[in-house]
Design a protein around this motif. Structure first.
Motif, PDB file in Angstrom:
ATOM      1  N   ARG A 173      -5.675   4.290   2.089  1.00  0.00           N
ATOM      2  CA  ARG A 173      -4.858   5.077   3.008  1.00  0.00           C
ATOM      3  C   ARG A 173      -5.339   4.928   4.451  1.00  0.00           C
ATOM      4  O   ARG A 173      -4.546   4.987   5.384  1.00  0.00           O
ATOM      5  CB  ARG A 173      -4.860   6.557   2.593  1.00  0.00           C
ATOM      6  CG  ARG A 173      -4.140   6.819   1.277  1.00  0.00           C
ATOM      7  CD  ARG A 173      -3.899   8.291   1.062  1.00  0.00           C
ATOM      8  NE  ARG A 173      -5.134   9.035   0.899  1.00  0.00           N
ATOM      9  CZ  ARG A 173      -5.728   9.248  -0.273  1.00  0.00           C
ATOM     10  NH1 ARG A 173      -5.186   8.756  -1.387  1.00  0.00           N
ATOM     11  NH2 ARG A 173      -6.839   9.959  -0.348  1.00  0.00           N
TER      12      ARG A 173
ATOM     13  N   SER B 175       0.832  -1.204   0.000  1.00  0.00           N
ATOM     14  CA  SER B 175       0.000   0.000   0.000  1.00  0.00           C
ATOM     15  C   SER B 175       0.866   1.253   0.000  1.00  0.00           C
ATOM     16  O   SER B 175       0.560   2.242  -0.679  1.00  0.00           O
ATOM     17  CB  SER B 175      -0.924  -0.004   1.218  1.00  0.00           C
ATOM     18  OG  SER B 175      -1.824  -1.098   1.161  1.00  0.00           O
TER      19      SER B 175
ATOM     20  N   CYS C 128      -4.486   3.999  -5.606  1.00  0.00           N
ATOM     21  CA  CYS C 128      -4.422   4.525  -4.246  1.00  0.00           C
ATOM     22  C   CYS C 128      -5.731   5.255  -3.955  1.00  0.00           C
ATOM     23  O   CYS C 128      -6.055   6.245  -4.593  1.00  0.00           O
ATOM     24  CB  CYS C 128      -3.235   5.483  -4.096  1.00  0.00           C
ATOM     25  SG  CYS C 128      -3.106   6.235  -2.453  1.00  0.00           S
TER      26      CYS C 128
ATOM     27  N   CYS D 254       0.660   3.937  -3.177  1.00  0.00           N
ATOM     28  CA  CYS D 254       0.283   5.338  -2.995  1.00  0.00           C
ATOM     29  C   CYS D 254       1.445   6.277  -3.291  1.00  0.00           C
ATOM     30  O   CYS D 254       1.262   7.348  -3.874  1.00  0.00           O
ATOM     31  CB  CYS D 254      -0.251   5.561  -1.589  1.00  0.00           C
ATOM     32  SG  CYS D 254      -1.925   4.895  -1.355  1.00  0.00           S
TER      33      CYS D 254
ATOM     34  N   PRO E  17      -4.712  -3.459  -2.076  1.00  0.00           N
ATOM     35  CA  PRO E  17      -5.008  -2.315  -2.934  1.00  0.00           C
ATOM     36  C   PRO E  17      -5.946  -2.715  -4.068  1.00  0.00           C
ATOM     37  O   PRO E  17      -5.866  -3.828  -4.601  1.00  0.00           O
ATOM     38  CB  PRO E  17      -3.626  -1.914  -3.483  1.00  0.00           C
ATOM     39  CG  PRO E  17      -2.639  -2.514  -2.535  1.00  0.00           C
ATOM     40  CD  PRO E  17      -3.274  -3.773  -2.035  1.00  0.00           C
TER      41      PRO E  17
END
Length: 212
Positions: free
Chosen positions: A191, A153, A186, A157, A198
């Protein structure tokens, strides 16, 4: 005669005291008046840094933004990369390599005090796509799905929100094997919960419609 009355009175007082003790204990009321120290209330990590350069010194490097873990979420952190200015945004692979190096580096003292950590661990290298891969593909030296979910992740991102991304908050990412690359996205949800997988789509899917 007076001794008998006194004895009965004292005995009755003792019985009343004992009854009161049982009553108080049965109601769950503590009979001690000593205050109990439960400790300080838990504090939340700030998840923000205020690093400043030394007086009279010039800030070196190119500004970059990476995503680190803080408070079980991903938070953007501004750093300085030693990547030469003229090469900072012109080569996606070079940019991705610089960002990966930032994620592999230990958080600074101020970042640690603010609660930041990184789940990305080496050895890990990023390179360009192979023949037949869509333009803008990045390939890692390890299969993305084999990485720790939070580490993946962070990479998704960080790459997707930089010039190494493929637009629309996405990045085309593959591994060292013959597997086709995927379009990783992302999202706000990712987040907030970086331990989840993801969202992905085929690499050929338009960036604006890539969903999980």
């Amino acid at each position: 005669m007076r001794r008998g009355v006194f004895g009965r009175t004292a005995g009755a007082g003792a019985l009343v005291a004992a009854a009161l003790t049982v009553l108080v204990t049965g109601c769950g009321i503590r009979t001690t008046s000593v205050p109990v120290d439960a400790g300080a209330a838990p504090s939340r990590v700030p998840c923000s840094t205020t690093e400043a350069s030394a007086p009279g010194s010039a800030v070196q490097g190119v500004p970059v933004r990476v995503f680190l873990v803080c408070g079980s979420q991903l938070e953007a952190v501004d750093r300085r990369s030693p990547l030469p200015e003229e090469k900072a945004g012109g080569d996606p692979v070079r940019t991705a390599g610089g960002l990966l190096a930032q994620l592999l580096a230990e958080p600074s003292e101020s970042e640690r005090q603010a609660g930041f950590t990184s789940a990305v661990r080496g050895p890990l290298v990023v390179s360009g796509g192979r023949r037949g891969d869509p333009t803008g593909t990045l390939r890692l030296s390890r299969q993305p799905e084999d990485l720790a979910p939070t580490a993946l992740s962070q990479l998704v991102c960080t790459f997707a929100e930089s010039s190494a991304g493929a637009g629309g908050h996405t990045v085309l990412l593959g591994g060292p094997g013959a597997y086709e690359p995927k379009r990783y996205r992302c999202t706000t949800e990712l987040r907030e919960r970086p331990e989840s997988a993801p969202p992905t789509a085929p690499a050929t899917a338009p960036a604006a419609t890539a969903t999980g």
